[in-house]
Design an enzyme around this catalytic site. Structure first.
Site, PDB file in Angstrom:
ATOM      1  N   HIS A 209       0.829  -1.204   0.000  1.00  0.00           N
ATOM      2  CA  HIS A 209       0.000   0.000   0.000  1.00  0.00           C
ATOM      3  C   HIS A 209       0.866   1.257   0.000  1.00  0.00           C
ATOM      4  O   HIS A 209       0.613   2.195  -0.752  1.00  0.00           O
ATOM      5  CB  HIS A 209      -0.919   0.003   1.232  1.00  0.00           C
ATOM      6  CG  HIS A 209      -2.188  -0.764   1.035  1.00  0.00           C
ATOM      7  ND1 HIS A 209      -2.215  -1.979   0.391  1.00  0.00           N
ATOM      8  CD2 HIS A 209      -3.481  -0.504   1.399  1.00  0.00           C
ATOM      9  CE1 HIS A 209      -3.456  -2.425   0.361  1.00  0.00           C
ATOM     10  NE2 HIS A 209      -4.254  -1.544   0.962  1.00  0.00           N
ATOM     11  N   HIS A 290       0.720  -2.341   8.982  1.00  0.00           N
ATOM     12  CA  HIS A 290       2.138  -2.648   8.814  1.00  0.00           C
ATOM     13  C   HIS A 290       3.013  -2.107   9.962  1.00  0.00           C
ATOM     14  O   HIS A 290       2.593  -1.270  10.760  1.00  0.00           O
ATOM     15  CB  HIS A 290       2.660  -2.121   7.468  1.00  0.00           C
ATOM     16  CG  HIS A 290       2.178  -2.920   6.300  1.00  0.00           C
ATOM     17  ND1 HIS A 290       2.764  -4.104   5.905  1.00  0.00           N
ATOM     18  CD2 HIS A 290       1.145  -2.710   5.433  1.00  0.00           C
ATOM     19  CE1 HIS A 290       2.132  -4.588   4.838  1.00  0.00           C
ATOM     20  NE2 HIS A 290       1.138  -3.764   4.544  1.00  0.00           N
TER      21      HIS A 290
END
Length: 328
Positions: A209, A290
């Protein structure tokens, strides 16, 4: 008494000396007073680039300080909070912006770039050299996106890096399962692993992303930046290395006639809208998804592609002859 010899230049047909920049376009070019490397960003570009690491840091700090984020459990396997414990709507992978914008982010990048390419009068009319070179820059960035996230003579670089750092599909951890599989089948991609109900575990997972959002918005920003500086009467101060080894300064000047055209504003506004939404989703990714290192490597991989396409040509005349430079 010795006399100082003036430098000689090759003569053109009219008897006047041929300028060093005769092979360049008609954009204003002059020799700078200092020798800053052409590979370095300008002050305006440096300010723009700094927004990305600053956004990642801001989002990560928010996730640490926010009581809701700190109290919500985090799954290392999915790099996110479980849906039932998500501290925010944007912390859910199925939020509408993630599903219909980020997951198909390259479609929106392509759409915004195409609108800008068609309507920006700075590219000239028809299939001009500037328009062709802009298309080649887009194709180069797209190729980097494909190599990193989609396919690279098999699994993409993100999946290869995950396997190289010790990761694998959870279903393959059973020795009996692995024994019955060929090496080709064992080398799962993340998508293939999820398709068979497995979990991608054990290695370093570069944030796809972060990579996509920075690469896509960076492409749009670097393409529209000359149009914005021209509209505001600013000088971007880019430097290029000429074929004779000298460094020249490229400036973008205000073009009153071009800026009066509504299509120009239309193309820029579309790109700005997509880039702005990408920035917001980058902030949400930094806050809820993340680890620090996964986001940092996503940033580095995105920057490497942008540098090759938008900064390397400034110091390599041969590559610049193919890819050109935005606004030149």
């Amino acid at each position: 008494m010795s006399t100082r010899r003036k430098p000689s230049y090759p003569s053109a047909a009219n008897g006047q000396p041929t300028p060093l920049t005769s092979t360049m376009s008609s954009s204003p070019i002059r020799t700078p007073s200092n020798s800053r490397s052409p590979f370095f960003p300008t002050r305006l570009e440096a300010l723009l680039i700094s927004i990305y690491p600053a956004t990642l840091v801001l989002g990560s700090i928010f996730s640490i300080l926010s009581p809701a984020s700190r109290s919500a459990p985090y799954s290392a396997a999915s790099q996110s909070h479980p849906p039932e414990f998500a501290p925010s709507y944007f912390a859910q992978k199925k939020n509408v912006f993630n599903v219909y914008f980020v997951k198909v982010g390259w479609f929106w990048t392509t759409l915004a770039f195409t609108v800008f390419l068609i309507f920006n009068p700075g590219f000239g009319s028809g299939l001009s050299v500037r328009r062709i070179r802009a298309g080649l820059r887009y194709a180069s960035i797209t190729m980097w996106w494909v190599v990193v996230t989609q396919w690279f003579f098999g699994p993409p670089l993100i999946d290869r890096g995950f396997r190289f750092t010790g990761g694998q599909c959870e279903t393959l951890r059973d020795p009996e399962t692995r024994a019955g599989m060929s090496d080709t089948r064992e080398y799962f991609t993340a998508a293939a692993c999820k398709a068979v109900g497995g979990t991608w575990k054990g290695g370093h997972d570069i944030s796809g992303h972060v990579f996509l959002l920075i690469l896509g918005s960076g492409l749009l920003w670097f393409e529209i930046l000359p149009a914005l500086t021209r509209a505001e009467g600013l000088r971007d101060g880019r430097r290029i290395l000429l074929s004779d080894g000298k460094v020249a300064h490229v400036a973008v000047e205000k073009d009153e006639e071009a800026d009066k055209e509504k299509p120009a504003r239309k193309g820029v506004k579309t790109a700005l809208g997509v880039a702005a939404l990408m920035w917001w989703m980058l902030l949400m990714t930094a806050a809820y998804f993340h680890t620090w290192f996964e986001k940092f490597t996503g940033l580095l991989v995105a920057f490497s592609g942008l540098w090759i396409v938008y900064f390397l040509p400034r110091g390599v005349p041969g590559l610049r002859a193919v890819l050109g430079m935005p606004g030149v």
